[in-house]
Write a protein that holds these residues in place. Structure first.
Motif, PDB file in Angstrom:
ATOM      1  N   UNK A 219       0.831  -1.208   0.000  1.00 47.72           N
ATOM      2  CA  UNK A 219       0.000   0.000   0.000  1.00 47.72           C
ATOM      3  C   UNK A 219       0.866   1.258   0.000  1.00 47.72           C
ATOM      4  N   UNK A 220       2.014   1.197   0.689  1.00 48.37           N
ATOM      5  CA  UNK A 220       2.947   2.334   0.664  1.00 48.37           C
ATOM      6  C   UNK A 220       3.529   2.514  -0.736  1.00 48.37           C
ATOM      7  N   UNK A 221       3.809   1.393  -1.412  1.00 45.54           N
ATOM      8  CA  UNK A 221       4.360   1.437  -2.774  1.00 45.54           C
ATOM      9  C   UNK A 221       3.345   1.989  -3.772  1.00 45.54           C
ATOM     10  N   UNK A 222       2.100   1.485  -3.698  1.00 40.42           N
ATOM     11  CA  UNK A 222       1.082   1.839  -4.684  1.00 40.42           C
ATOM     12  C   UNK A 222       0.325   3.124  -4.342  1.00 40.42           C
ATOM     13  N   UNK A 223       0.334   3.500  -3.059  1.00 41.56           N
ATOM     14  CA  UNK A 223      -0.442   4.657  -2.638  1.00 41.56           C
ATOM     15  C   UNK A 223      -1.929   4.398  -2.676  1.00 41.56           C
TER      16      UNK A 223
END
Length: 302
Positions: free
Chosen positions: A267-271
């Motif tokens: 989720x941090x990677x994809x936003x």
């Protein structure tokens, strides 16, 4: 009077070394985001990971190669060949060593491979935060006796100590060239690849020694749903039925934990919010089957 434009420099730099010396840690620190998995278990990087570092005046494309090691399977052959092929494709080579472990047979083996190429080799002495500074001169001399390095830079990839100087040294070896990737792009791998690697990282961090090199992760489906949530379906492949039980865990506890930890990084990677489903399947002895290796993204002609 019009000011002269500064030339832009760009190029490719390989990060090589024996397993578990901090190659992925260094690249993740430079890029500023996790794109290569980190684990205390060796030989966790299986493909060339391309990380892109861009400034106003230059762009460096880092290739984080699999650790060069003694081969034990066809997958091991692939990993070694991938690392060695890279040496002739780049402007400079970063040879990472772990100063806390000292000069060993693994380092000597890598140095023998480096002697076969004409590419400038920068010796990067990592983990200086774990030794006394008085130990460094003798270590530098020991490595210098084995090979003539273009540069020697002591760093700590974990803390970032002296990494800025390393980046300055690298820039001197870059030719004038184009900006290959947009300024905000940090890797040339598709998101599915990075997502699979993040799932694999969490398995490595939560399982025992017999598991790490027996697993592969394949993304079966990844799409944005109407509500904006990214749906991910992933299969974790193992070689034996007993390993399947270990990864699932008692009442599914370990698999649930892997999913929770991976989802936070993804989720941090994809936003974006994600919904993830994980399955575990057995492919017996998959590391020695050419067809299965190709299906999972490994190639022997690399």
């Amino acid at each position: 009077m019009e000011q002269p434009k500064h030339s832009f420099k760009s190029g490719f730099v390989a990060i090589v070394g024996r397993p578990n010396v901090g190659k992925s840690t260094l690249m993740n620190h430079v890029i500023g985001q996790k794109i290569a998995i980190m684990s205390d278990k060796p030989q966790t990087t299986r493909n060339k990971i391309h990380g892109v570092y861009t400034t106003d005046s230059s762009q460096v494309v880092f290739l984080d190669t699999p650790g060069i090691h003694k081969r034990k399977s066809k997958l091991g052959d692939y990993m070694n060949q991938t690392a060695l092929n890279t040496l002739n494709e780049v402007e400079a080579i970063l040879f990472l060593v772990d100063v806390s472990a000292g000069l060993g047979g693994g380092d000597r083996y890598v140095i023998e491979q480096l002697k076969k190429v004409n590419t400038p080799v920068i010796l990067v002495m990592n983990k200086i935060d774990q030794i006394h500074t008085d130990q460094l001169p003798a270590m530098i001399q020991a490595y210098n006796e084995l090979h003539e390095f273009a540069e020697i830079v002591p760093i700590s990839a974990l803390t970032g100590n002296n990494v800025d100087r390393l980046l300055h040294v690298i820039s001197a070896y870059l030719p004038e060239g184009p900006q290959y990737y947009p300024t905000d792009q940090i890797t040339d791998h598709p998101e599915q690849f990075v997502v699979a690697e993040l799932i694999r990282e969490k398995i490595l961090q939560n399982t025992r020694e017999e598991i790490p090199h027996s697993i592969a992760v394949a993304i079966e489906d990844m799409r944005v749903q109407d509500n904006g949530v990214v749906y991910i379906a992933a299969v974790i492949y193992v070689e034996r039925d007993s390993q399947k039980g270990i990864i699932i865990g008692k009442k599914g506890a370990l698999l649930k934990e892997v999913g929770k930890l991976a989802r936070a990084d993804i989720e941090a990677l994809l936003g974006s919010k994600t919904f993830m489903e994980l399955w575990v399947k057995v492919k017996k002895d998959w590391r020695n089957q050419d067809r299965v290796l190709r299906d999972l993204g490994f190639r022997h002609d690399a």
